[in-house]
Design an enzyme around this catalytic site. Sequence first.
Site, PDB file in Angstrom:
ATOM      1  CG  ASP A 224      -1.999  -0.785   0.917  1.00 22.47           C
ATOM      2  OD1 ASP A 224      -1.709  -2.097   1.452  1.00 22.47           O
ATOM      3  OD2 ASP A 224      -3.151  -0.652   0.271  1.00 22.47           O
TER       4      ASP A 224
ATOM      5  CE  LYS B 223      -5.811  -5.456   4.366  1.00 16.28           C
ATOM      6  NZ  LYS B 223      -6.397  -4.443   5.012  1.00 16.28           N
TER       7      LYS B 223
HETATM    8  O1  MRU Z   1      -7.741  -2.929   2.968  1.00 17.93           O
HETATM    9  P1  MRU Z   1      -7.309  -3.189   1.652  1.00 17.93           P
HETATM   10  O2  MRU Z   1      -8.330  -4.302   1.179  1.00 17.93           O
HETATM   11  O3  MRU Z   1      -7.657  -2.038   0.811  1.00 17.93           O
HETATM   12  O4  MRU Z   1      -5.893  -3.728   1.602  1.00 17.93           O
HETATM   13  C1  MRU Z   1      -5.538  -4.089   0.266  1.00 17.93           C
HETATM   14  C2  MRU Z   1      -3.871  -4.412   0.304  1.00 17.93           C
HETATM   15  O5  MRU Z   1      -3.302  -4.647   1.474  1.00 17.93           O
HETATM   16  C3  MRU Z   1      -3.355  -4.970  -0.815  1.00 17.93           C
HETATM   17  O6  MRU Z   1      -2.375  -6.039  -0.478  1.00 17.93           O
HETATM   18  C4  MRU Z   1      -2.574  -3.642  -1.331  1.00 17.93           C
HETATM   19  O7  MRU Z   1      -3.283  -2.672  -1.314  1.00 17.93           O
HETATM   20  C5  MRU Z   1      -1.744  -4.006  -2.702  1.00 17.93           C
HETATM   21  S1  MRU Z   1      -3.106  -4.214  -3.973  1.00 17.93           S
HETATM   22  C6  MRU Z   1      -2.387  -4.364  -5.445  1.00 17.93           C
END
Ligand code: MRU
Length: 347
Positions: free
Chosen positions: A242, A253
């Site tokens: 992220d 995550k």
């Molecule tokens: O809370 P989320 O579902 O938006 O978290 C998403 C993630 O952590 C993904 O692994 C990350 O955004 C990479 S997506 C290509």
Amino acid sequence: MSTFQTLAWVKENNTLRLLDQRCLPNKESFLDCNTLSQVTEAIKTLAVRGAPAIGVAAAYGVVIGVLELLGQKQTISKGQFAEIVDKLAATRPTAVNLFWALARMETIGSAGFKNNLNGAILCNNLLKEAHLIFTEDERDHRLLGEHGAQLVPHGARILTHCNAGALACADYGTALGVIRAAHSAGKELEVFADETRPLLQGSRLTTWELLKDKIPVTLICDNMAAHCMAKGMIDLIIVGADRIAANGDSANKIGTYSVALAAKAHNLPFYIAAPTSTIDFTLTNGCKIPIEERDPDEVRFFGEKRTAPAEVKVYNPAFDVTPANLINGIITEKGVFAPNQLAQLKP
Ligand code: MRU
């Protein structure tokens, strides 16, 4: 193109159409957004989620916000434009792609105000930029996939965490983009998908999209990952991100950090797959990455069912930071880089 579309602009009625990820895997339904508050709500509640997809949705959100105002008053001021951007920026704090996409939209907005463009032309320019962000996202994830596929041996068993697939991007995916590219190059492989408590992006979304593409996948609970590594069932780990700090520390995550620690203990390669738009060169390391904390009920409940006393205190960070020393490589659309080589990518 994937067998499904995560998000699309419907030009006939200026609507952002989202595959509503809150309903997967039980129902494939679409959420049509044509007000700014519908877009901000969709991002906050994870109808659309995953760093790159949030950025693309926010870019279209700016267009929707401007259209909404023009519909009421035929004009828009600089201050009103800034308010639209601020509302979108306040949806989720961790994924830097959101702020990166909004900065691109702001550049177009500022040029429009400087040149006294009328509302319709300004809006048209903003829509063009949102489309560009969308198409670049598709292109970059295919390139990223090709670079990453070189790291995937024939017969690989790959562990992934959360969903970094086509559902998390305009199309194709980052971690799952690498897996898709290796699979379509004819490599035999199997994916182990962590369930990803508390919101189950692994079990609800990753398995759904891999099954759709007929890529072999086995679902495990988060607490089984180290056991699978110890049993020799995993060859490498690929996850998304992220926000990546300049030194390579990577937020992803919650639970990713413990997967990386377990990978190190078992001498397994751990890769981050992310477009360069996920790198935040303003942060020297991961300590300052803002970590979103979400509703405690996400932890007190398992789906619809409460599994903890209603009054129990909860800590619910949505992301954690994996230190650069646990990361073997960062797979981007520009190639694969060791964390200490990221400076080469600085714009
Ligand atoms: O809370 P989320 O579902 O938006 O978290 C998403 C993630 O952590 C993904 O692994 C990350 O955004 C990479 S997506 C290509």
